[in-house]
Scaffold this active site. Structure first.
Site, PDB file in Angstrom:
ATOM      1  N   CYS A  63       0.852  -1.195   0.000  1.00 56.59           N
ATOM      2  CA  CYS A  63       0.000   0.000   0.000  1.00 56.59           C
ATOM      3  C   CYS A  63       0.888   1.245   0.000  1.00 56.59           C
ATOM      4  O   CYS A  63       1.764   1.395   0.845  1.00 56.59           O
ATOM      5  CB  CYS A  63      -0.898  -0.016   1.229  1.00 56.59           C
ATOM      6  SG  CYS A  63      -2.192   1.209   1.186  1.00 56.59           S
ATOM      7  N   HIS A  64       0.653   2.148  -0.958  1.00 54.33           N
ATOM      8  CA  HIS A  64       1.480   3.342  -1.079  1.00 54.33           C
ATOM      9  C   HIS A  64       1.168   4.363   0.026  1.00 54.33           C
ATOM     10  O   HIS A  64      -0.002   4.607   0.315  1.00 54.33           O
ATOM     11  CB  HIS A  64       1.254   4.031  -2.429  1.00 54.33           C
ATOM     12  CG  HIS A  64       1.737   3.239  -3.598  1.00 54.33           C
ATOM     13  ND1 HIS A  64       0.979   2.246  -4.176  1.00 54.33           N
ATOM     14  CD2 HIS A  64       2.904   3.277  -4.289  1.00 54.33           C
ATOM     15  CE1 HIS A  64       1.659   1.720  -5.190  1.00 54.33           C
ATOM     16  NE2 HIS A  64       2.823   2.321  -5.277  1.00 54.33           N
ATOM     17  N   GLU A  99      -7.567   2.181   2.252  1.00 54.77           N
ATOM     18  CA  GLU A  99      -7.553   3.048   3.426  1.00 54.77           C
ATOM     19  C   GLU A  99      -8.937   3.148   4.053  1.00 54.77           C
ATOM     20  O   GLU A  99      -9.078   3.122   5.294  1.00 54.77           O
ATOM     21  CB  GLU A  99      -7.046   4.439   3.039  1.00 54.77           C
ATOM     22  CG  GLU A  99      -5.556   4.553   2.794  1.00 54.77           C
ATOM     23  CD  GLU A  99      -5.120   3.989   1.448  1.00 54.77           C
ATOM     24  OE1 GLU A  99      -3.899   3.916   1.209  1.00 54.77           O
ATOM     25  OE2 GLU A  99      -5.984   3.612   0.624  1.00 54.77           O
ATOM     26  N   ASP A 113     -13.749  -3.506  21.309  1.00 62.77           N
ATOM     27  CA  ASP A 113     -12.907  -3.458  22.505  1.00 62.77           C
ATOM     28  C   ASP A 113     -13.576  -2.696  23.643  1.00 62.77           C
ATOM     29  O   ASP A 113     -13.474  -3.083  24.809  1.00 62.77           O
ATOM     30  CB  ASP A 113     -11.569  -2.804  22.152  1.00 62.77           C
ATOM     31  CG  ASP A 113     -10.625  -2.754  23.334  1.00 62.77           C
ATOM     32  OD1 ASP A 113     -10.291  -3.815  23.883  1.00 62.77           O
ATOM     33  OD2 ASP A 113     -10.230  -1.630  23.715  1.00 62.77           O
TER      34      ASP A 113
END
Length: 303
Positions: A63-64, A99, A113
């Site tokens: 991933c860039h 992203e 969580d």
């Protein structure tokens, strides 16, 4: 990593979702009433998503790294399900789908969580891309498909057989990738009269494009712009600027190129640099977007 150096920047937008499914109404009530022991679930999870999306290239090796210029997080509650909608925007060479999906995942995981002390049966599901925008795929349907082009190499040395043409062949290769057929490929010396005669001939033949390579520099024999400009009905300054800007980002001498783009009737005429890299990068700068001009020339609106 995939090489994206030849790509143009454009607005890229992606929206992804994740579903957080709780097991009882009391969990939803705790979220709405802000009574979850670990704090405000929506605010904290949004913050986690904002941090997480910026770290996407640190986690995914191919991933860039790219500038994240906008991130939006929305929540929709439907019964026991909370839909996370995560939107990312940038102006860059590659998209932000990963992203957006990563951001949605981090938001959902943070919610898990925070909620697990009060609900042991929470599930995360349906992480997926909902929409994406940007890049050449958004515009490919606007291009005319049956285009024909002439590629003309303007070079004294190549026409004399002292040097092999590579720039013209690079242009033909790019045209082929854009589904444009090259019906004429010729090599001529840097002679103003011959350049003009070939232009007039191919316009009369009804070719959609005439692309010259060579003769756009500053030497005494660089005559292509002087030959072509008087024949043009209109120039397209934006395309010329795009060519030079794209080249300048790659090498400092591109500013000296006198590339020309314009129209004669419904024929698009381009005069590009004679170097192989100059010709190739000039084509990369404006193709396939320049093909939209053929619809505009017919009076079809941009949208």
């Amino acid at each position: 990593m995939v090489d994206i150096t030849a790509k143009n920047t454009s607005l890229r937008v992606a929206t992804a979702q994740a579903i957080v499914k709780v097991s009882k109404p009391e969990t939803i009530s705790a979220i709405k009433n802000d009574t979850v022991p670990k704090g405000n679930v929506f605010a904290m999870s949004k913050a986690a998503g904002l941090l997480g999306v910026k770290r996407t290239p640190d986690i995914l090796p191919d991933c860039h790294p790219l500038p994240i210029e906008f991130t939006g997080v929305e929540y929709e509650i439907n019964g026991l399900e909370i839909k996370v909608l995560f939107t990312v925007k940038t102006i860059y060479k590659t998209g932000v789908e990963v992203e957006a999906m990563h951001g949605a995942s981090v938001v959902a995981l943070n919610m898990y969580d925070m909620l697990k002390p009060i609900d042991k049966l929470i599930e995360i599901e349906h992480i997926k891309l909902l929409s994406k925008k940007g890049g050449k795929s958004d515009f490919k349907e606007t291009f005319k498909s049956d285009l024909k082009a002439a590629v003309i190499v303007c070079s004294d040395t190549i026409s004399a057989g002292q040097k092999e043409d590579k720039a013209g062949k690079a242009i033909i290769e790019k045209l082929l990738a854009c589904h444009v057929k090259t019906t004429e490929y010729i090599i001529i010396p840097d002679e103003k009269d011959e350049i003009q005669n070939k232009t007039k001939t191919f316009v009369k033949q009804g070719l959609d494009m005439i692309i010259f390579t060579g003769g756009t520099g500053l030497s005494a024999r660089d005559n292509t712009p002087e030959a072509i400009i008087p024949l043009l009905d209109r120039r397209i300054p934006g395309a010329e600027e795009a060519i030079r800007n794209y080249g300048q980002n790659r090498m400092p001498y591109a500013m000296l190129s006198r590339s020309v783009v314009g129209t004669i009737g419904s024929t698009l005429v381009l005069a590009l640099p004679g170097s192989t890299n100059g010709a190739k990068e000039s084509m990369d700068a404006i193709f396939p977007a320049i093909l939209h001009s053929f619809k505009v020339l017919k009076g079809i609106r941009h949208d």
